[in-house]
Structure formats: C-alpha cells, structure tokens
Design a protein around this motif. Structure first.
Motif, short mmCIF file in Angstrom:
data_model
loop_
_atom_site.label_atom_id
_atom_site.label_comp_id
_atom_site.label_asym_id
_atom_site.label_seq_id
_atom_site.Cartn_x
_atom_site.Cartn_y
_atom_site.Cartn_z
N PRO A 14 0.87 -1.06 0.17
CA PRO A 14 0.04 0.04 -0.13
C PRO A 14 0.84 1.26 0.04
N ARG A 15 0.33 2.48 -0.43
CA ARG A 15 1.00 3.56 -0.28
C ARG A 15 1.34 3.86 1.38
N VAL A 16 2.20 4.84 1.59
CA VAL A 16 2.64 4.73 2.98
C VAL A 16 2.90 6.33 3.33
N ALA A 17 2.13 6.74 4.21
CA ALA A 17 2.17 8.09 4.86
C ALA A 17 2.91 8.14 6.30
N GLY A 33 -7.74 9.25 8.82
CA GLY A 33 -7.84 9.63 7.44
C GLY A 33 -7.11 8.99 6.56
N TYR A 34 -5.92 8.79 6.74
CA TYR A 34 -5.04 8.10 5.74
C TYR A 34 -5.34 6.66 5.72
N ARG A 35 -5.62 5.99 6.82
CA ARG A 35 -6.03 4.56 6.92
C ARG A 35 -7.16 4.45 6.22
N LYS A 36 -8.19 5.11 6.20
CA LYS A 36 -9.44 5.09 5.40
C LYS A 36 -9.03 5.09 4.16
N LEU A 37 -7.96 5.84 3.46
CA LEU A 37 -7.86 6.01 2.11
C LEU A 37 -6.92 4.59 1.61
N GLY A 38 -6.69 3.87 2.61
CA GLY A 38 -6.00 2.38 2.38
C GLY A 38 -4.40 2.60 2.49
N TYR A 39 -3.91 3.70 3.20
CA TYR A 39 -2.61 3.91 3.39
C TYR A 39 -2.10 2.99 4.52
N PRO A 54 -2.09 -3.23 12.68
CA PRO A 54 -0.74 -3.67 12.07
C PRO A 54 -0.40 -2.84 11.04
N MET A 55 -1.21 -1.96 10.42
CA MET A 55 -0.87 -1.24 9.34
C MET A 55 -0.47 0.28 9.80
N VAL A 56 -0.42 0.38 11.18
CA VAL A 56 0.10 1.67 11.64
C VAL A 56 1.11 1.59 12.67
N LEU A 57 2.28 2.02 12.23
CA LEU A 57 3.53 1.90 12.96
C LEU A 57 3.84 3.03 13.85
N ALA A 58 3.91 2.84 15.22
CA ALA A 58 4.30 3.80 16.10
C ALA A 58 5.84 4.14 16.09
N VAL A 59 6.36 5.37 16.02
CA VAL A 59 8.01 5.56 15.71
C VAL A 59 7.80 6.67 16.99
N GLY A 81 8.56 -0.53 3.30
CA GLY A 81 9.03 -0.67 2.17
C GLY A 81 9.05 0.58 1.32
N ARG A 82 8.47 1.57 1.63
CA ARG A 82 8.43 2.82 0.87
C ARG A 82 7.72 3.98 1.59
#
Length: 246
Positions: A14-17, A33-39, A54-59, A81-82
């Motif tokens: 997926p695209r990554v923000a 909002g970005y997760r709802k876009l599929g990011y 799992p598609m949200v990485l806390a840094v 990866g991107r």
C-alpha cells in the motif's frame, strides 16, 4: 468431470504516509483519515505507543533532536518498504510578546517547527526519489503568517511557519519534474486540546464565518490535497475567511 480452478494471489504494497505529531488531536485524526484511504501509516510523536492496527507503525521520538527525522523514515521503509506522503503536522505554538520569548522557547519552537520539518522531509524526499513513483509533502502552517493579529502576538510562529510556507513553494518547483508535490494547509483556530474550551466563543470572532475550525475540517483539507494531483505549491487557507479580511 472435475474442474480445477487455480487462484493466484498477489500482495501489493500500500501507499505509505508518515504523520508527525500523531498521538492526539489533528495528528491522530489524520492517521485515521489516511488509513481510510488505504494507506499504511508511520505515526510519530514523542510519546506515541503501539495500537491494534498492524498497518500503523508507532515511531516515538522528538523530531527536534538531530537524527530522529531520518530514523522515522528508516522505520517506515523497514516496515512498509516505501514512503509516499509526509504530513508535517507536529508544531509548537507559543503566543506571547516578542520581547518576552526566552532562548529556551526559541530552541523548542525552531527545533520542532524547522528542524523537524527539515529532517523528516529531507529523508522522505530521498526515499521518494529512490522508488521513483513521486510523492507528496503536506505541511501544517498558520494564517497568522499573512494575517498578523495584535490580540495573538506570535512572532516565532510567523518566523518558522512563514519559512515553511516559502519552503513549500520552493520544494514544489524543485521536484515538480520528479512527480513530488508540496503543499501546505494554513490554519485558523481549530478546536483541539491546545485551547481551553472556555476560549472558543472569543476565538470564533477571529473568523468571519463566526466559528472555529474542527479537526475534521483539517483532515478534509489534507486529504483533498492528497487526492488533488494537479495541485502543488499551494498554501491552502483553512481559516474561516480570516486571511481574506475582517
């Protein structure tokens, strides 16, 4: 007769923000909002913790500190990866008389507002250039840059955010031919935890439309820019008409 159907599955990345200042308020809403876009999202703040998605990485990390911006981008690349988008949302706003600012406040404001923007964006643009599919920088600014108000003295906000507006346009032109867009959202007063609820009636009078902005308004504006592929170098005012006059 038995027929066999072979199904092949492919997994696309997926695209990554990357979103800074992501633990509460506008930043947390932008993550949703970005997760709802599929990011997928790499979410940064000083104290952010892991969640259930799992598609949200806390840094976690303080972007005012040297090297943290690069670490955020490296973590996003390692996990997903991107990098396709950066929302430079983290910022410090301290309204006070110019002569009353301290050296510590100068260091704090410029550290987050300028170094944070610079280091995260520099590393992210490098990653975008490497994967060759373009990208997008979005920076949260303030309408006080162009519409100073004696009731809200904030010269250090104008010093830093005004510079970010200029950098937004400069990067838009520098990388237009490489498919990387750069835009900013210039805010009026937004209903967030940084304001006391009792102050909103007075703050609403700063805006010709007669209300303060909502977090959802900011998310809508950022996602508009995300989807507006022909828009770059834009300072989008989200201020209820404040920058147009009063």
């Amino acid at each position: 007769m038995t027929s066999t159907t072979t199904t092949s599955t492919t997994t696309s990345t997926p695209r990554v923000a990357i979103i800074t200042g992501a633990s509460q308020g506008i930043g947390a809403a932008l993550v949703s909002g970005y997760r709802k876009l599929g990011y997928a999202v790499a979410a940064n703040s000083r104290t952010i913790g892991d969640g259930d998605d799992p598609m949200v990485l806390a840094v976690p990390g303080d972007i005012a500190q040297p090297g943290v911006g690069q670490r955020i981008v490296d973590a996003a690349l390692e996990q997903f990866g991107r990098v396709d988008t950066v929302v430079n949302n983290a910022g410090i706003f301290i309204p006070k008389a110019f002569v009353d600012y301290t050296d510590d406040e100068f260091d704090a404001i410029t550290g987050v507002n300028l170094r944070g923007f610079f280091e995260v964006s520099r590393a992210a643009v490098g990653a975008m250039l490497s994967h060759g599919e373009g990208g997008h920088l979005v920076t949260i600014s303030t309408t006080l840059v162009e519409h100073a108000n004696s009731a809200v003295p904030s010269a250090l906000a104008s010093l830093t955010k005004g510079g970010l507006n200029a950098a937004t346009r400069a990067l838009a032109i520098e990388y237009a031919g490489r498919g990387i867009r750069s835009n900013a959202v210039s805010l009026g007063v937004i209903r967030t935890p940084m304001h006391e609820p009792s102050a909103y009636d007075a703050l609403a009078k700063l805006h010709p439309v007669g209300r303060v902005g909502e977090v959802s308004d900011v998310v809508d504006a950022v996602l508009y820019l995300e989807n507006a592929s022909f828009v770059t170098g834009e300072i989008l005012h989200l201020d209820g008409g404040q920058s147009a006059g009063h």
